[in-house]
Scaffold this active site. Structure first.
Site, PDB file in Angstrom:
ATOM      1  N   LYS A 279       0.866  -1.133  -0.113  1.00 51.74           N
ATOM      2  CA  LYS A 279       0.083  -0.130   0.186  1.00 51.74           C
ATOM      3  C   LYS A 279       1.086   1.259  -0.020  1.00 51.74           C
ATOM      4  CE  LYS A 279      -3.909  -1.742   2.747  1.00 51.74           C
ATOM      5  NZ  LYS A 279      -4.884  -1.655   1.664  1.00 51.74           N
ATOM      6  N   ARG A 353     -10.301 -11.737   2.233  1.00 54.45           N
ATOM      7  CA  ARG A 353     -11.084 -12.722   1.904  1.00 54.45           C
ATOM      8  C   ARG A 353     -10.228 -13.864   1.765  1.00 54.45           C
ATOM      9  NH1 ARG A 353     -11.354  -9.451  -4.065  1.00 54.45           N
ATOM     10  NH2 ARG A 353     -11.284  -7.836  -2.406  1.00 54.45           N
TER      11      ARG A 353
HETATM   12  N1  BES Z   1      -7.985  -3.913   4.720  1.00 51.92           N
HETATM   13  C1  BES Z   1      -8.267  -3.465   3.257  1.00 51.92           C
HETATM   14  C2  BES Z   1      -9.553  -2.585   3.059  1.00 51.92           C
HETATM   15  C3  BES Z   1      -9.443  -1.337   3.838  1.00 51.92           C
HETATM   16  C4  BES Z   1      -9.176  -0.192   3.084  1.00 51.92           C
HETATM   17  C5  BES Z   1      -9.889  -1.237   5.044  1.00 51.92           C
HETATM   18  C6  BES Z   1      -9.155   1.056   3.999  1.00 51.92           C
HETATM   19  C7  BES Z   1     -10.014   0.012   5.535  1.00 51.92           C
HETATM   20  C8  BES Z   1      -9.679   1.200   5.127  1.00 51.92           C
HETATM   21  C9  BES Z   1      -8.019  -4.563   2.408  1.00 51.92           C
HETATM   22  O1  BES Z   1      -7.332  -5.771   2.841  1.00 51.92           O
HETATM   23  C10 BES Z   1      -7.814  -4.066   1.060  1.00 51.92           C
HETATM   24  O2  BES Z   1      -6.644  -3.898   0.962  1.00 51.92           O
HETATM   25  N2  BES Z   1      -8.539  -4.330  -0.022  1.00 51.92           N
HETATM   26  C11 BES Z   1      -8.335  -4.098  -1.222  1.00 51.92           C
HETATM   27  C12 BES Z   1      -8.853  -4.779  -2.223  1.00 51.92           C
HETATM   28  C13 BES Z   1      -8.309  -4.685  -3.556  1.00 51.92           C
HETATM   29  C14 BES Z   1      -7.007  -5.037  -3.809  1.00 51.92           C
HETATM   30  C15 BES Z   1      -9.167  -5.642  -4.636  1.00 51.92           C
HETATM   31  C16 BES Z   1      -8.697  -2.394  -1.457  1.00 51.92           C
HETATM   32  O3  BES Z   1      -9.810  -2.081  -1.017  1.00 51.92           O
HETATM   33  O4  BES Z   1      -8.205  -1.533  -2.250  1.00 51.92           O
HETATM   34 MN    MN Z   2      -5.341  -5.519   2.120  1.00 51.19          MN
END
Ligand code: BES
Ligand code: MN
Ligand code: ZN
Length: 502
Positions: A279, A353
């Site tokens: 990230k 997931r």
């Molecule tokens: N933990 C994150 C989702 C999240 C984002 C929670 C911001 C709280 C605040 C999750 O694991 C994630 O990174 N999801 C990705 C999925 C994508 C790669 C399909 C996302 O939402 O960008």
């Molecule tokens: Mn994630």
């Protein structure tokens, strides 16, 4: 540092029939009407707040401009002979819009404004004792476990210590207060877990702390360590956890209270860097909240026991830290979920997931009647619904029931679809399925569609995406402060209570 020392307790809550001599503040509710503000429910307590005193009080409040607008705060010296030192009037808004959630919010705002106060007595209990108690407790919640003496709260900043709720007779409101306190403490337990920083709360530690609380409550606990997860075929949890020096866990907590079985599953990523699909640095610290689903279902299993609900609740909670390293899984790796489904990991940041699918399949082996999973799963949840509205997906009837109950308790879950056409976007050339779709649309629903593949046929299922609602990165509002919110504990308690037929 022990689990117990890290737990924040809110104010003491008690019932009272009178305004005792040690009362610092009397908190009253103020309704706004076309004819100006009126003191709410005060006549319920005629004996402690007679008509003359109420008149005097209202005149003073009018003189300083109080209107009774929702959450407005007006602090004045107490009228002579009242017992308390001062009076805090908190606005409740108009009568038509007055519901339990408004009472909770107003009580929360009052509690937050009473830092430095030892004892408050309130008449808000004349409207709804349970809502008032939840609001006060949660509004006064603070998390200071990691403040050293250098910045520990000064006496004037200490949270409100004790709240007494006026009741008409000594035997009224006992059950209501017991329940409100149990629920509010469950929310605080979830908040504590979320607020504990990621270096202090890693999978083994999280599992141990949850186990300690569960054992103390007399519940059954089972913990699988990384070797057992590997041997047991939990490829999702192992794959996500293998980039970290701090290995993953799966904890199962069971409260056995009846024949109807409810499976709760919560995402327990103790920190989400994204892994190799790393990230951006900005706001990454908020990913300490990526175990908010786990925290909520653990706290809910505990409170189900405390309330003695006549059902059986099993929380199945996968815990892992998603880190990039030489041992981390790669984009392109293929892993095997518990139960045998092979997955092409296209994006290591779609890790929730992967751990949830293992846990859902494991939970399904118990043949539950209902299965509810909770996760801070997608940024897309916030794109779709904002930061305060959980997305609720699942089998239609149960999804709608969960969303309705969530709205009733003020957590405001909203039903969302799982359009059938999204499934094909998860097709993979090399494995049974990919963990992400090749486009950015409907990300919350794609994640729900992924999970759906692992839910046993015929089970009533709800999936709650609380990416935004579990963690408040903005300023305090109502009974919610900065950091962990405890959402959706109160939704889950309402659903379990509804299932239990109580
Ligand atoms: N933990 C994150 C989702 C999240 C984002 C929670 C911001 C709280 C605040 C999750 O694991 C994630 O990174 N999801 C990705 C999925 C994508 C790669 C399909 C996302 O939402 O960008
Ligand atoms: Mn994630
Ligand atoms: Zn995540």
């Amino acid at each position: 540092m022990t689990a117990v020392a890290d737990r924040s307790l809110g104010p003491e809550l008690a019932r009272t029939e009178s305004i005792g001599p040690d009362t610092d503040v009397l908190v009253v509710g103020l309704l706004s009407t076309d004819d100006g503000p009126v003191i709410a429910a005060a006549d319920v307590f005629d004996a402690v707040l007679d008509a003359g005193t109420r008149e005097q009080l209202l005149a003073s409040l009018l003189a300083v401009g109080a209107k009774g607008k929702a959450e407005e705060l007006t602090r004045i010296p107490a009228p002579d002979g009242l017992g308390a030192t001062s009076v805090l009037a908190v606005g409740l808004g108009g009568r038509d819009a007055l519901d339990a959630e408004q009472i909770r919010k107003s009580a929360g705002v009052a509690a937050r404004s009473l830092a430095g106060t030892a004892t408050a007595v309130t008449t808000l209990s004349g409207l709804d004792l349970g809502a008032a108690a939840e609001g006060f407790y949660l509004g006064a919640y603070t998390f200071t476990a990691f403040k050293s003496d250098k910045s520990a709260p000064k006496p004037a900043e200490q949270p409100l210590q004790r709240v007494e709720f006026l009741v008409p007779t000594a035997d009224s409101g006992e059950d209501e207060l017991f329940r409100a306190q149990a629920v509010a403490e469950a929310v605080a337990t979830a908040r504590d877990f979320v607020n504990t920083p990621p270096n202090a709360l890693f999978p083994a530690e999280f599992a141990e702390r949850a186990a300690e609380l569960a054992r103390a409550a007399g519940l059954d606990v089972e913990i699988l360590d990384e070797k057992q997860l590997e041997a047991g075929g939990y490829g999702g949890i192992v794959g996500v956890g293998k980039g970290s020096s701090r290995p993953p866990r799966l904890i199962r907590i069971t409260y056995s209270g009846g024949d109807t079985k409810v499976a709760l599953i919560g995402k327990g990523i103790t920190f989400d860097t994204g892994g190799i699909s790393i990230k951006p640095a900005a706001n990454m610290e908020n990913m300490t909240s990526d175990m908010g689903g786990a925290a909520a279902v653990i706290a809910t299993a505990l409170v189900a026991a405390r309330l003695g609900l006549p059902i059986t609740v099993t929380a199945t909670v996968p815990m892992a830290e998603n880190m990039p390293s030489a041992t981390a899984q790669r984009p392109g790796d293929v892993l095997t979920q518990y139960g045998g489904t092979t997955i092409e990991v296209i994006n290591t940041d779609a890790e929730g997931r992967l751990i949830l699918a293992d846990a859902i399949v494991r939970a399904g082996e118990d043949n539950p009647d209902y299965l509810i999973d909770v996760a801070t799963l997608t940024g897309a949840q916030m794109v779709a619904l904002g930061t305060r509205t959980p997305g609720v997906m699942g089998t239609e009837e149960f999804r709608d029931r969960v969303a309705r109950l969530s709205q009733e308790v003020g957590e405001n879950g909203w039903p969302m679809p799982l359009p059938a056409e999204l499934r094909a976007d998860l097709n993979s050339k090399v494995a049974d399925m990919a963990n992400v779709s090749p486009h950015r649309w409907g990300g919350m629903l794609v994640a729900g569609t992924y999970l759906k593949e692992f839910v046993p046929e015929g089970v009533q299922w709800a999936h709650l995406d609380v990416a935004g609602p579990a963690y408040n990165t903005g300023g305090p509002f109502g009974y919610i402060g900065k950091g962990g919110t405890g959402v959706p504990v109160r939704t889950l308690v309402a659903v379990l209570t509804d299932i239990a037929g109580e």
